[in-house]
Design a protein around this motif. Structure first.
Motif, PDB file in Angstrom:
ATOM      1  N   PHE A  16      40.655  41.299  30.284  1.00 11.84           N
ATOM      2  CA  PHE A  16      40.822  39.875  30.576  1.00 11.84           C
ATOM      3  C   PHE A  16      40.934  39.614  32.081  1.00 11.84           C
ATOM      4  O   PHE A  16      40.613  38.514  32.539  1.00 11.84           O
ATOM      5  CB  PHE A  16      42.015  39.315  29.806  1.00 11.84           C
ATOM      6  N   SER A  17      41.365  40.630  32.844  1.00 11.20           N
ATOM      7  CA  SER A  17      41.297  40.502  34.301  1.00 11.20           C
ATOM      8  C   SER A  17      39.847  40.379  34.754  1.00 11.20           C
ATOM      9  O   SER A  17      39.520  39.606  35.668  1.00 11.20           O
ATOM     10  CB  SER A  17      41.948  41.711  34.978  1.00 11.20           C
ATOM     11  N   VAL A  18      38.966  41.145  34.113  1.00 11.82           N
ATOM     12  CA  VAL A  18      37.532  41.062  34.411  1.00 11.82           C
ATOM     13  C   VAL A  18      37.014  39.650  34.152  1.00 11.82           C
ATOM     14  O   VAL A  18      36.274  39.080  34.965  1.00 11.82           O
ATOM     15  CB  VAL A  18      36.737  42.086  33.570  1.00 11.82           C
ATOM     16  N   ILE A  19      37.392  39.053  33.032  1.00 12.48           N
ATOM     17  CA  ILE A  19      36.938  37.701  32.691  1.00 12.48           C
ATOM     18  C   ILE A  19      37.409  36.700  33.748  1.00 12.48           C
ATOM     19  O   ILE A  19      36.644  35.828  34.190  1.00 12.48           O
ATOM     20  CB  ILE A  19      37.457  37.280  31.300  1.00 12.48           C
ATOM     21  N   ILE A  20      38.669  36.823  34.174  1.00 15.98           N
ATOM     22  CA  ILE A  20      39.193  35.931  35.225  1.00 15.98           C
ATOM     23  C   ILE A  20      38.349  36.057  36.486  1.00 15.98           C
ATOM     24  O   ILE A  20      37.913  35.055  37.072  1.00 15.98           O
ATOM     25  CB  ILE A  20      40.660  36.263  35.547  1.00 15.98           C
TER      26      ILE A  20
END
Length: 429
Positions: A328-332
């Motif tokens: 989810f860090s990647v998505i951000i």
């Protein structure tokens, strides 16, 4: 229109070397200030989040004003090199001295001095990097090669974040904050000294402000006049959407490492790996996003980016496992990279000719000063109201994502205004 057969001007190996080492060193220093200065204050001085919010806000104001006025002064004397060299050396020294504030036993005095120390460091950094270095990269380039140079400069902060996030945490875990700041400061100063020997002023003279048509202060005031805003309506709408999105990012980013270290209970080394891994993956999306932007799809991408970031923030707030946190860090960061890339190109296309330096300063007000004053203070209040003994909780992540959606309002207005023809589409986003 682009001249397809226009020959590309070469800037030479010396200039490329200086551009990369000064740029990377500067971005490493900024990355450490943005990530680890805040964590240092939290770990060594106080768990009260307010000083972090004050430090970020004062740093943003200092950076914006320094860039406006020191950049203009370097124009006035027609030289960049003294500002770059002296700025980098003093930038490094001030970084070395920064952690000594923790030796002061009086917490209130220590907090005050750490904020002052950060402001001093920001002054030297903005003089050297934001004002003089950025202007120097424009001085040595022309329309035939600025795309290539801008591409390298855009990658440098991402590389610095990867290096800074991944390596810095490990060094701090192993040797502590003090040796880490000593090493970083020494590196920045040494690079400044190296630059003194190899950096050359461009052969073309920098425009002398004394012979300019409008004084700096008068030009700044004029940029915010009703006449100027009406004449550049779409530019200011894009700047507003940039400010709203940047506020959302600043609600959480100053407290990100604190959240990962203390709420998710990961070590500083693991926290660095999480950020570095997310950025490496997110960088992959920069090139195709750039191609789509050049083909006229920038507005669509800009609208999609806050939605992507919102999904990332929401998922991140519920994440606990190491790889789920990374995912989810990647998505951000995918949303972040797309948004900054598209709006950055958009703003450059809309800036009035002959006023690029002035409007770069205006852009900093919307992208740096306003967000870094408002965002961290929202985050601080959320920690005080909903935190656990000064530790950020998931609500700070969720609020950050929700505020980012406000950036859609000006973009949607631009979309429908273009369809109705009420905004002159002189530069497609």
């Amino acid at each position: 229109m682009r001249e397809e057969n226009k020959q590309v001007t070469k800037i030479g190996a010396r200039n490329w070397f200086v551009l990369v080492i000064l740029g990377l060193a500067g971005q490493l220093a900024w990355n450490v200030e943005n990530s680890w200065f805040n964590t240092f204050v939290y770990d060594t001085l106080t768990r009260d989040p307010k000083p972090i919010a004050w430090m970020v806000a004062i740093s943003a104001i200092t950076a914006t004003l320094t860039t406006l006025f020191m950049g203009a002064y370097s124009d006035r004397i027609g030289k960049r090199k003294p500002f770059i060299i002296i700025g980098y050396i003093l930038w490094g020294i001030s970084t070395i001295l920064f952690p000594t504030t923790a030796y002061i036993k009086n917490i209130n005095l220590a907090v005050a001095l750490v904020i002052i120390a950060d402001g001093i460091m920001t002054f030297f950094g903005s003089t050297a990097y934001d004002a003089a270095y950025n202007a120097w990269t424009t001085d040595i380039s022309d329309e035939s090669n600025r795309g290539r140079i801008s591409g390298v400069i855009t990658i440098l902060p991402l590389l610095a974040t990867i290096i800074g996030a991944g390596l810095s945490g490990m060094i701090i875990d192993e040797f502590g904050y003090y040796y880490f700041f000593y090493a970083l400061g020494a590196l920045v100063s040494i690079i400044g000294i190296v630059g003194a020997f190899i950096l050359k002023e461009p052969s073309n003279k920098v425009k002398d402000y004394k012979n300019g048509e409008v004084g700096l202060l008068k030009g700044i005031i004029g940029a915010f006049s009703p006449k100027s805003i009406r004449a550049n309506k779409e530019l200011y709408l894009v700047l507003i959407t940039l400010a709203l999105y940047s506020i959302s990012v600043q609600v959480f980013i100053p407290y990100q490492m604190i959240y990962i270290n203390n709420y998710l209970a990961y070590s500083k080394g693991d926290a660095g790996i999480i950020s570095a891994a997310a950025l490496i993956i997110a960088m992959i999306f920069a090139y195709p996003a750039g191609i789509l932007t050049d083909k006229g799809h920038g507005l669509k991408l800009a609208i999609a980016a806050p939605i992507i970031s919102f999904i990332g923030f929401m998922g991140f707030s519920f994440s606990r496992g190491f790889f789920i946190v990374i995912f989810f860090s990647v998505i951000i960061y995918i949303g972040y990279v797309i948004f900054i890339l598209t709006t950055g190109a958009w703003v450059k296309n809309l800036i009035p000719g002959g006023s690029r330096g002035l409007y770069e300063g205006v852009r900093m007000i919307f992208s740096v000063a306003i967000p870094m004053i408002i965002g961290p203070n929202i985050g601080s209040q959320l920690i005080l109201s909903y935190g656990n003994d000064g530790v950020p909780t998931p609500i700070i992540v969720q609020v950050a994502g929700a505020i980012g959606l406000l950036a859609l309002l000006p973009l949607i207005y631009i979309h429908f205004s273009r369809r109705g023809g009420s905004i002159d589409e002189k530069a497609k986003g």
